[in-house]
Design a protein around this motif. Structure first.
Motif, short mmCIF file in Angstrom:
data_model
loop_
_atom_site.label_atom_id
_atom_site.label_comp_id
_atom_site.label_asym_id
_atom_site.label_seq_id
_atom_site.Cartn_x
_atom_site.Cartn_y
_atom_site.Cartn_z
N GLY A 270 0.82 -1.21 0.00
CA GLY A 270 0.00 0.00 0.00
C GLY A 270 0.84 1.25 0.00
O GLY A 270 2.00 1.25 -0.44
N VAL A 271 0.25 2.32 0.52
CA VAL A 271 0.89 3.64 0.50
C VAL A 271 0.80 4.24 1.90
O VAL A 271 -0.21 4.09 2.59
CB VAL A 271 0.21 4.58 -0.52
CG1 VAL A 271 0.93 5.93 -0.58
CG2 VAL A 271 0.17 3.95 -1.90
N MET A 272 1.87 4.92 2.29
CA MET A 272 1.94 5.61 3.57
C MET A 272 2.09 7.10 3.29
O MET A 272 2.93 7.52 2.49
CB MET A 272 3.14 5.09 4.39
CG MET A 272 3.16 5.52 5.83
SD MET A 272 4.65 4.88 6.65
CE MET A 272 4.58 3.16 6.22
N TRP A 273 1.28 7.92 3.95
CA TRP A 273 1.26 9.36 3.70
C TRP A 273 1.67 10.12 4.95
O TRP A 273 1.36 9.72 6.07
CB TRP A 273 -0.14 9.83 3.29
CG TRP A 273 -0.69 9.12 2.09
CD1 TRP A 273 -1.45 8.00 2.07
CD2 TRP A 273 -0.52 9.49 0.72
NE1 TRP A 273 -1.76 7.64 0.79
CE2 TRP A 273 -1.21 8.53 -0.07
CE3 TRP A 273 0.14 10.54 0.08
CZ2 TRP A 273 -1.25 8.60 -1.45
CZ3 TRP A 273 0.10 10.60 -1.30
CH2 TRP A 273 -0.58 9.64 -2.05
N ASN A 274 2.32 11.26 4.72
CA ASN A 274 2.64 12.19 5.81
C ASN A 274 1.46 13.15 5.95
O ASN A 274 1.23 13.99 5.08
CB ASN A 274 3.93 12.95 5.48
CG ASN A 274 4.35 13.89 6.60
OD1 ASN A 274 3.64 14.04 7.60
ND2 ASN A 274 5.48 14.54 6.44
N ILE A 275 0.71 13.02 7.05
CA ILE A 275 -0.49 13.83 7.24
C ILE A 275 -0.29 14.83 8.39
O ILE A 275 -1.25 15.30 8.97
CB ILE A 275 -1.73 12.96 7.50
CG1 ILE A 275 -1.51 12.06 8.74
CG2 ILE A 275 -2.05 12.11 6.29
CD1 ILE A 275 -2.77 11.32 9.16
N THR A 276 0.99 15.12 8.69
CA THR A 276 1.29 16.02 9.81
C THR A 276 0.64 17.38 9.59
O THR A 276 0.01 17.94 10.50
CB THR A 276 2.81 16.18 9.96
OG1 THR A 276 3.41 14.88 10.08
CG2 THR A 276 3.15 17.00 11.19
#
Length: 520
Positions: A270-276
């Motif tokens: 899958g995909v990992m996102w930076n949502i900071t």
């Protein structure tokens, strides 16, 4: 040199023919030997087209003009040899079966030729193995071509996938359980360096060391979400915080689909996102909503307090004055004939009470709606308000209006006046000062009001108080006019407040600001 009719060769490697056609190149100086070999091919059901060459130049020209399915070469020709022909084939990087057919050839020479790259060796006296050897080598060529084509397709597919993953803002990953039960990355795209601050190569492995970055309060939730996903093979969608070795804390969203590998292990891709940033914006939005709600409640309380104060002024001051006037009038009536001196004193008391009532009515009226502001302008209203403030509080007000013709938009003038009133109230309640300096001026297309006191000053922490509604309300009011509020300390002590706003908010240089009427 006899040649067959030219054939239109497709741009692909030769393969085992299904229509029994063959393009043959003979490197042979004997016409009879060529005919003999052709006889064997025709006997096997082939319909060959061919050319016969006897030198390197002829061979080079034939290879340049056409593609050939097979090269049959005599061992030794005058001025040319099988080893030379083989070197030329290899130099041109041709994947064409090269079979040596010779009448006399020593075993060591045959072995050397095979080691040099020839595919097979046949004797002209024993050609019963010719067709099987040719068909075997044609199949090998077709297999090699298919393998190269598959490898090329795979490389292109991997290059496209890499280009996609490397240009996705999120981190594309593959993750699975390691021997110690932790989740480790088996693949990471190059964006991992931006998210984790380390190259992808350093993070790939089954150790699951990255899980030590998860905050203690978020780790159990991730472990449970992964276990549930593995059990039901459902999508893993989790967000939480990581603490990088550098000390930086980030919010991540991890979304992936599980599958069973060939060994039966669960693998997530899958995909990992930076949502900071979005989390900070969300927190700021919640805080802003909370502050707006608190400000709304505060303004409502102020409104009720103002109503209570006005009611108290009307009831206690004006009502008491009127009652006292009625009492004095009764006494005056009883003493008009018997005690004229006391009657005159009573009359004077009534006059003073009337003056107090008139003053009270005027003050309440001015505070509710300053008519002087509309009739005489901002400068006169500020001077009048400053004089009233000085008389009530004993605090000296030094007012300097450099331009009495200053004529801002009414909304701007009203906002300046109300903020000026609030500033004076703050000076009397909190600053504990003895003097206030006020300057009203015009700078370019802006009206500027500067208020300076010699009080205790305003600490930086005071500006960040969650219930600092006064300053927050002033900022909001100035922002609605396209203006600004500036606060700064004054040496040795005190505070300077500067208001700036366009004279005509609707024509301000910043097109994002729009004129809006601000309620007093």
């Amino acid at each position: 040199m006899p040649t067959a009719t030219k054939v239109d060769v497709p741009s692909r490697a030769p393969e085992a023919p299904s229509c029994k056609t063959l393009r043959l190149m003979f490197i042979e100086d004997s016409e009879n030997d060529v005919l003999l070999l052709l006889h064997h091919f025709r006997k096997a059901g082939y319909n060959p087209t061919y050319c016969q060459v006897t030198s390197e130049e002829e061979m080079r020209a034939a290879l340049r003009d056409e593609r050939w399915d097979l090269i049959l070469c005599d061992h030794n020709l005058p001025g040319f040899s099988a080893r030379g022909a083989l070197r030329l084939t290899q130099k041109l990087a041709l994947d064409v079966p090269f079979i040596i057919v010779s009448g006399v050839m020593q075993e060591d020479e045959a072995i050397a030729a095979m080691r040099a790259g020839a595919h097979d060796y046949l004797s002209k006296n024993k050609l019963d193995r010719l067709i099987p050897a040719v068909e075997r080598e044609l199949r090998e060529v077709a297999n090699r071509h298919e393998k190269r084509l598959a490898e090329l397709t795979l490389r292109r597919s991997e290059a496209r996938l890499r280009a996609l993953t490397d240009n996705i803002p999120g981190v594309v990953f593959q993750m699975g359980y390691s021997a110690n039960g932790t989740l480790g990355f088996q693949y990471l795209s190059e964006a991992a360096a931006m998210l984790f601050g380390a190259p992808a190569e350093e993070l790939i492995g089954g150790s699951g060391g990255w899980m030590t970055w998860l905050l203690d309060e978020d780790l159990p939730g991730f472990v449970k979400a992964a276990a549930d996903s593995a059990l039901s093979l459902a999508t893993l969608n989790w967000e939480g915080r990581i603490q990088l070795p550098s000390g930086e804390q980030k919010w991540i969203n991890l979304r992936s689909s599980p599958r069973l590998s060939d060994s039966g292990e669960v693998v997530w891709e899958g995909v990992m996102w930076n949502i900071t940033h979005s989390k900070h914006v969300e927190a700021d939005l919640r805080e802003s909503r909370s502050q707006l709600a608190a400000l709304s409640n505060h303004l409502q309380r102020i409104k009720e307090d103002e109503r209570e104060r006005i009611a108290r002024d009307v009831h206690d001051v004006l009502g008491g004055t009127l009652v006292a006037m009625k009492f004095e009038m009764s006494l005056l009536e009883s003493k008009l004939e018997t005690q004229p001196a006391q009657a005159r004193e009573r009359a004077r008391n009534v006059g003073r009470m009337v003056d107090d009532a008139i003053a009270t009515v005027g003050r309440v009226t001015r505070e509710l709606r300053p008519g002087i502001l509309k009739d005489f302008g901002l400068a006169a209203a500020i001077e009048s308000q400053g004089e009233d403030f000085a008389q009530r509080t004993g605090i000296t007000c030094n007012i300097l209006c450099t331009d009495h013709d200053l004529d801002p938009d009414y909304d701007t003038a009203l906002a300046f006046f109300r903020i000026f009133q609030e500033a004076l109230t703050n000076v009397s309640k909190h600053a504990r000062g003895s003097q206030v300096d006020i300057r009203l001026m015009q700078e370019g297309d802006e009206a500027v009001l500067e208020i300076t006191d010699d009080g205790c000053g305003l600490a930086a922490a005071d500006l960040q108080k969650p219930r600092s509604f006064g300053l927050r309300g002033i900022r909001e009011r100035m922002s609605s006019l396209g203006g600004t509020l500036e606060l700064s300390p004054v040496e040795p002590h005190g505070t300077r407040l500067v208001l700036r706003a366009p004279l005509r908010p609707g024509h301000a240089e910043d097109p994002q600001h729009t004129t809006r009427s601000t309620p007093a």
